[in-house]
Scaffold this motif. Structure first.
Motif, PDB file in Angstrom:
ATOM      1  N   ALA A   1       0.827  -1.210   0.000  1.00  0.00           N
ATOM      2  CA  ALA A   1       0.000   0.000   0.000  1.00  0.00           C
ATOM      3  C   ALA A   1       0.860   1.259   0.000  1.00  0.00           C
ATOM      4  CB  ALA A   1      -0.931  -0.009   1.217  1.00  0.00           C
ATOM      5  N   VAL A   2       1.928   1.243   0.788  1.00  0.00           N
ATOM      6  CA  VAL A   2       2.820   2.410   0.837  1.00  0.00           C
ATOM      7  C   VAL A   2       3.566   2.555  -0.490  1.00  0.00           C
ATOM      8  CG1 VAL A   2       4.857   3.399   1.954  1.00  0.00           C
ATOM      9  CG2 VAL A   2       3.049   2.369   3.347  1.00  0.00           C
ATOM     10  N   ALA A   3       3.999   1.446  -1.056  1.00  0.00           N
ATOM     11  CA  ALA A   3       4.718   1.494  -2.340  1.00  0.00           C
ATOM     12  C   ALA A   3       3.859   2.126  -3.430  1.00  0.00           C
ATOM     13  CB  ALA A   3       5.153   0.091  -2.738  1.00  0.00           C
ATOM     14  N   GLU A   4       2.555   1.868  -3.371  1.00  0.00           N
ATOM     15  CA  GLU A   4       1.647   2.462  -4.354  1.00  0.00           C
ATOM     16  C   GLU A   4       1.504   3.969  -4.154  1.00  0.00           C
ATOM     17  OE1 GLU A   4      -1.947   0.298  -3.841  1.00  0.00           O
ATOM     18  OE2 GLU A   4      -1.192  -1.547  -4.755  1.00  0.00           O
ATOM     19  N   LEU A   5       1.718   4.439  -2.917  1.00  0.00           N
ATOM     20  CA  LEU A   5       1.590   5.871  -2.624  1.00  0.00           C
ATOM     21  C   LEU A   5       2.854   6.655  -2.972  1.00  0.00           C
ATOM     22  CD1 LEU A   5      -0.159   5.617   0.874  1.00  0.00           C
ATOM     23  CD2 LEU A   5      -1.228   6.404  -1.247  1.00  0.00           C
ATOM     24  N   LEU A   6       3.992   5.992  -2.965  1.00  0.00           N
ATOM     25  CA  LEU A   6       5.270   6.698  -3.123  1.00  0.00           C
ATOM     26  C   LEU A   6       5.358   7.553  -4.386  1.00  0.00           C
ATOM     27  CD1 LEU A   6       7.808   4.051  -1.784  1.00  0.00           C
ATOM     28  CD2 LEU A   6       7.497   6.379  -0.918  1.00  0.00           C
ATOM     29  N   PRO A   7       4.975   7.058  -5.560  1.00  0.00           N
ATOM     30  CA  PRO A   7       5.135   7.901  -6.760  1.00  0.00           C
ATOM     31  C   PRO A   7       4.358   9.207  -6.683  1.00  0.00           C
ATOM     32  CG  PRO A   7       4.804   5.614  -7.377  1.00  0.00           C
ATOM     33  CD  PRO A   7       4.524   5.696  -5.916  1.00  0.00           C
ATOM     34  N   GLN A   8       3.099   9.162  -6.195  1.00  0.00           N
ATOM     35  CA  GLN A   8       2.303  10.388  -6.154  1.00  0.00           C
ATOM     36  C   GLN A   8       2.839  11.362  -5.113  1.00  0.00           C
ATOM     37  OE1 GLN A   8      -1.378   8.285  -4.945  1.00  0.00           O
ATOM     38  NE2 GLN A   8      -1.533   9.755  -3.282  1.00  0.00           N
ATOM     39  N   VAL A   9       3.378  10.841  -3.997  1.00  0.00           N
ATOM     40  CA  VAL A   9       3.955  11.721  -2.975  1.00  0.00           C
ATOM     41  C   VAL A   9       5.244  12.342  -3.492  1.00  0.00           C
ATOM     42  CG1 VAL A   9       4.923  11.811  -0.638  1.00  0.00           C
ATOM     43  CG2 VAL A   9       2.860  10.462  -1.091  1.00  0.00           C
ATOM     44  N   ASN A  10       6.025  11.580  -4.215  1.00  0.00           N
ATOM     45  CA  ASN A  10       7.279  12.082  -4.774  1.00  0.00           C
ATOM     46  C   ASN A  10       7.046  13.161  -5.828  1.00  0.00           C
ATOM     47  OD1 ASN A  10      10.291  11.647  -4.873  1.00  0.00           O
ATOM     48  ND2 ASN A  10       9.802  11.301  -7.037  1.00  0.00           N
ATOM     49  N   ASP A  11       5.862  13.155  -6.447  1.00  0.00           N
ATOM     50  CA  ASP A  11       5.548  14.141  -7.483  1.00  0.00           C
ATOM     51  C   ASP A  11       5.329  15.545  -6.915  1.00  0.00           C
ATOM     52  OD1 ASP A  11       5.768  12.345  -9.526  1.00  0.00           O
ATOM     53  OD2 ASP A  11       3.621  11.943  -9.687  1.00  0.00           O
ATOM     54  N   VAL A  12       5.096  15.641  -5.617  1.00  0.00           N
ATOM     55  CA  VAL A  12       4.846  16.947  -5.001  1.00  0.00           C
ATOM     56  C   VAL A  12       6.173  17.688  -4.856  1.00  0.00           C
ATOM     57  CG1 VAL A  12       3.871  18.154  -3.014  1.00  0.00           C
ATOM     58  CG2 VAL A  12       2.900  15.968  -3.748  1.00  0.00           C
ATOM     59  N   ARG A  13       6.178  18.965  -5.187  1.00  0.00           N
ATOM     60  CA  ARG A  13       7.405  19.772  -5.122  1.00  0.00           C
ATOM     61  C   ARG A  13       7.206  20.961  -4.186  1.00  0.00           C
ATOM     62  NH1 ARG A  13       8.658  15.857  -7.564  1.00  0.00           N
ATOM     63  NH2 ARG A  13       9.944  15.656  -9.458  1.00  0.00           N
ATOM     64  N   ARG A  14       8.309  21.406  -3.614  1.00  0.00           N
ATOM     65  CA  ARG A  14       8.265  22.633  -2.807  1.00  0.00           C
ATOM     66  C   ARG A  14       7.983  23.828  -3.707  1.00  0.00           C
ATOM     67  NH1 ARG A  14      10.083  22.432   2.494  1.00  0.00           N
ATOM     68  NH2 ARG A  14      11.098  20.465   3.084  1.00  0.00           N
ATOM     69  N   THR A  15       7.262  24.782  -3.143  1.00  0.00           N
ATOM     70  CA  THR A  15       6.942  26.003  -3.860  1.00  0.00           C
ATOM     71  C   THR A  15       7.055  27.180  -2.904  1.00  0.00           C
ATOM     72  OG1 THR A  15       5.276  27.055  -5.284  1.00  0.00           O
ATOM     73  CG2 THR A  15       4.463  25.883  -3.360  1.00  0.00           C
ATOM     74  N   ARG A  16       7.162  28.374  -3.431  1.00  0.00           N
ATOM     75  CA  ARG A  16       7.338  29.568  -2.584  1.00  0.00           C
ATOM     76  C   ARG A  16       6.021  29.919  -1.902  1.00  0.00           C
ATOM     77  NH1 ARG A  16       7.867  35.536  -3.770  1.00  0.00           N
ATOM     78  NH2 ARG A  16       9.571  36.353  -2.473  1.00  0.00           N
ATOM     79  N   LEU A  17       6.058  29.962  -0.579  1.00  0.00           N
ATOM     80  CA  LEU A  17       4.871  30.253   0.221  1.00  0.00           C
ATOM     81  C   LEU A  17       5.163  31.426   1.157  1.00  0.00           C
ATOM     82  CD1 LEU A  17       3.891  26.611   1.275  1.00  0.00           C
ATOM     83  CD2 LEU A  17       2.864  27.969  -0.562  1.00  0.00           C
ATOM     84  N   SER A  18       4.162  32.231   1.410  1.00  0.00           N
ATOM     85  CA  SER A  18       4.331  33.341   2.349  1.00  0.00           C
ATOM     86  C   SER A  18       4.342  32.817   3.781  1.00  0.00           C
ATOM     87  CB  SER A  18       3.209  34.363   2.174  1.00  0.00           C
ATOM     88  OG  SER A  18       1.937  33.754   2.314  1.00  0.00           O
ATOM     89  N   ALA A  19       5.018  33.542   4.659  1.00  0.00           N
ATOM     90  CA  ALA A  19       5.226  33.087   6.033  1.00  0.00           C
ATOM     91  C   ALA A  19       3.941  33.035   6.848  1.00  0.00           C
ATOM     92  CB  ALA A  19       6.249  33.981   6.727  1.00  0.00           C
ATOM     93  N   ASP A  20       2.844  33.564   6.317  1.00  0.00           N
ATOM     94  CA  ASP A  20       1.578  33.436   7.041  1.00  0.00           C
ATOM     95  C   ASP A  20       1.067  31.997   7.041  1.00  0.00           C
ATOM     96  OD1 ASP A  20       0.924  33.436   4.312  1.00  0.00           O
ATOM     97  OD2 ASP A  20      -1.027  34.352   4.654  1.00  0.00           O
ATOM     98  N   LYS A  21       1.741  31.113   6.287  1.00  0.00           N
ATOM     99  CA  LYS A  21       1.368  29.698   6.262  1.00  0.00           C
ATOM    100  C   LYS A  21       2.036  28.916   7.384  1.00  0.00           C
ATOM    101  CE  LYS A  21      -0.880  30.488   2.410  1.00  0.00           C
ATOM    102  NZ  LYS A  21      -0.462  31.854   2.085  1.00  0.00           N
ATOM    103  N   ILE A  22       2.905  29.571   8.150  1.00  0.00           N
ATOM    104  CA  ILE A  22       3.567  28.915   9.275  1.00  0.00           C
ATOM    105  C   ILE A  22       2.593  28.795  10.445  1.00  0.00           C
ATOM    106  CG2 ILE A  22       5.381  29.115  11.027  1.00  0.00           C
ATOM    107  CD1 ILE A  22       6.556  28.398   8.393  1.00  0.00           C
ATOM    108  N   ILE A  23       2.480  27.596  10.990  1.00  0.00           N
ATOM    109  CA  ILE A  23       1.803  27.379  12.271  1.00  0.00           C
ATOM    110  C   ILE A  23       2.887  26.870  13.216  1.00  0.00           C
ATOM    111  CG2 ILE A  23      -0.016  26.182  13.523  1.00  0.00           C
ATOM    112  CD1 ILE A  23      -1.549  25.894  10.939  1.00  0.00           C
TER     113      ILE A  23
END
Length: 526
Positions: A265-287
């Motif tokens: 089940a985890v192996a099936e999830l890995l490709p889609q999770v790996n596809d996510v990339r960091r992007t520039r976010l404003s600091a108001d997204k910090i909790i």
């Protein structure tokens, strides 16, 4: 030996204080000058401990931070060591003065940014994990076996954008009232980790016969599985949302078969999770989640006030900052109610304080039994002193809300979450509430980490920082040698942004944070 200025070796925090805090060891027989008087310690006074800068009569209030931290249980002479042997934690009236000192909203700050994960559903992460969530202690080992299979293989190397596969295990899940307070609070905590912005995907593993059934968790908390930040189609393919994958040991036919199903089940999830990339976010997204543990007498002098500065800077960016440990707010709650944005918010805090008095009482305990042995060895004398130093982590911003344990934090600004003072339990609730970065201050040397949220460790004194350099991220002890609190606070703020962008904390480098998940159980084990 000539007399030394006390200001060179100790910190006198407020003019009205009748004690100062040692910035290094003070030796008996050495003379120190303060306010025109000469002080001679009556014994060795350690780093973080208190020295009397005026004679204190029996029954007189002992003051630190300009506030009462206890009462002299005997006469204390000028230069005397002020600690548990001559101070009592007698109760005293606090003026809650709701909203009286509520500050205005912070001035607009220059926008700051970090590189994080936009999940596409209002969640913003600083890490990219897959979680294996155990519904009950009976499936804890099985859940860990699944995560260990990925650590022991080279499979994760093929997915460089995945921070890891983490097992969320615990000691609860059964022997509790079905649909009762503990059951629902555990559901809320587990769901907080499943929905956490640093968790890209997850599976649930249970035994099968436990009270904390996975289906109760899913339906009670509205859990769905996501793909690349968007609901995943399933069934007839017309765009419905998929329930999360649930695997039970009894249905699979034992541990080995469950581990194989979990790995697949985890192996099936890995490709889609790996596809996510960091992007520039404003600091108001910090909790921001804050906590102190293994505190000493300098916690409220150095690291906690500096973290308070960083907390205010996060709030000024439009983010949120969470202060927990209600049992270590006790005795200083009147300073927070005065900062409450409304009387209703202030009264929510007092309701929690009263609940804690009741809760401790039914077990024959007293909140004043805190501080711990280590806290006292570090110079903390009473719960009032500990609490006054602890709330410094909350800075000076208005108190915007008070939430229950593991309740999602949806309010921007400074928020109090009702948690115990015990660090793993407190931080578990704060992370479940959505904190995507943690800052943990320590004077004795706590090594706390809590995956999936990175934990920045701030030392209150330089000797401990240097002694535990492999575990500490920032040295706030430099405040004792003249560095302004505000400067160290800005260092913490910059470190928060750097860590949010992917910089690894010492706890992450050391692999700490998987065993520390500790949900709060408030009722009986049946």
């Amino acid at each position: 030996m000539p007399a030394t200025l006390l200001s060179q070796v100790a910190v006198h925090l407020r003019p009205e204080d009748n004690v100062a805090v040692a910035a290094r060891m003070l030796l008996p027989g050495q003379e120190y000058t303060f306010g025109g008087a000469t002080l001679t310690p009556d014994r060795r006074i350690g780093l973080g401990h208190k020295i009397a800068v005026r004679p204190i009569a029996k029954g007189e209030a002992v003051r630190k931070y300009g506030q009462i931290i206890g009462f002299a249980s005997c006469d204390i002479s000028l230069g005397g060591h002020v600690h548990v042997h001559n101070v009592s934690a007698d109760a005293f009236e606090r003026d809650y003065a709701f909203c009286r000192d509520c500050p205005p909203p912070p001035a607009a700050a220059e926008p700051r940014y970090f590189m994080g994960y936009d999940r596409g559903d209002g969640r913003y992460g600083t890490r990219n994990y897959i979680a294996i969530i155990s519904t009950v202690n009976c499936s804890a080992s099985t859940s860990k076996y699944v995560s260990e299979r990925f650590r022991q293989s080279d499979l994760l190397k093929q997915y460089p954008n995945v921070d890891g596969v983490v097992a969320i295990t615990h000691k609860a899940g059964c022997a509790m009232q079905y649909d009762g307070p503990d059951h629902n609070q555990l559901d809320r905590t587990l769901a907080g980790f499943a929905k956490h912005p640093n968790v890209a995907a997850y599976i649930l593993i249970g035994l099968g016969c436990e009270t904390g059934q996975a289906i109760h968790l899913v339906e009670n908390q509205g859990l769905v599985q996501l793909r690349a930040g968007k609901p995943r189609p399933y069934g007839d393919g017309r765009g419905g949302v998929s329930p999360p994958r649930i695997i039970t040991i009894q249905e699979c036919g034992g541990i080995r078969k469950t581990v194989e199903a979990g790995v697949q089940a985890v192996a099936e999830l890995l490709p889609q999770v790996n596809d996510v990339r960091r992007t520039r976010l404003s600091a108001d997204k910090i909790i921001l989640g804050t906590n102190c543990g293994g505190s000493d007498g300098n916690s409220g002098v150095t690291a906690n006030p500096a973290l308070g500065v960083a907390s205010d800077l996060i709030v000024a960016q439009g983010g949120a900052s969470i202060l927990g440990e209600t049992s270590e707010i006790y005795g200083a709650e009147h300073l927070l109610t005065r900062r409450a944005v409304s009387r209703a918010v202030g009264e929510k805090l007092i309701e929690r304080i009263k609940w804690w008095e009741w809760y401790a009482g039914i077990f024959g305990a007293e909140i004043n039994n805190n501080p711990s042995v280590g806290n006292k060895e570090g110079g903390l004398t009473t719960i009032y002193e500990k609490s006054l130093g602890a709330i410094a982590k909350g800075g000076s911003s208005a108190l915007m809300d008070v939430v229950h344990y593991a309740e999602p934090v949806r309010t921007k600004g400074f928020v109090v979450m009702d948690t115990p003072g015990y660090d793993p339990v407190s931080m578990t609730g704060i992370v479940a509430g959505g904190a995507n970065v943690l800052v943990f201050t320590t004077g004795r040397g706590s090594v706390f980490g809590c995956k999936p949220a990175p934990s920045i460790k701030v030392a209150t004194n330089t000797p401990m920082y240097e002694h535990m350099i492999d575990d500490m991220d920032i040295d706030a002890g430099v405040i004792l040698t003249g560095t302004p609190v505000e400067e160290v606070g800005r260092r913490i703020f910059e470190e928060i942004l750097a860590v949010a962008s992917g910089k690894k904390t010492k706890s992450e480098i050391n692999g700490v944070g998987e065993e520390e998940f500790a949900p709060w159980a408030i009722g009986p084990t049946l």
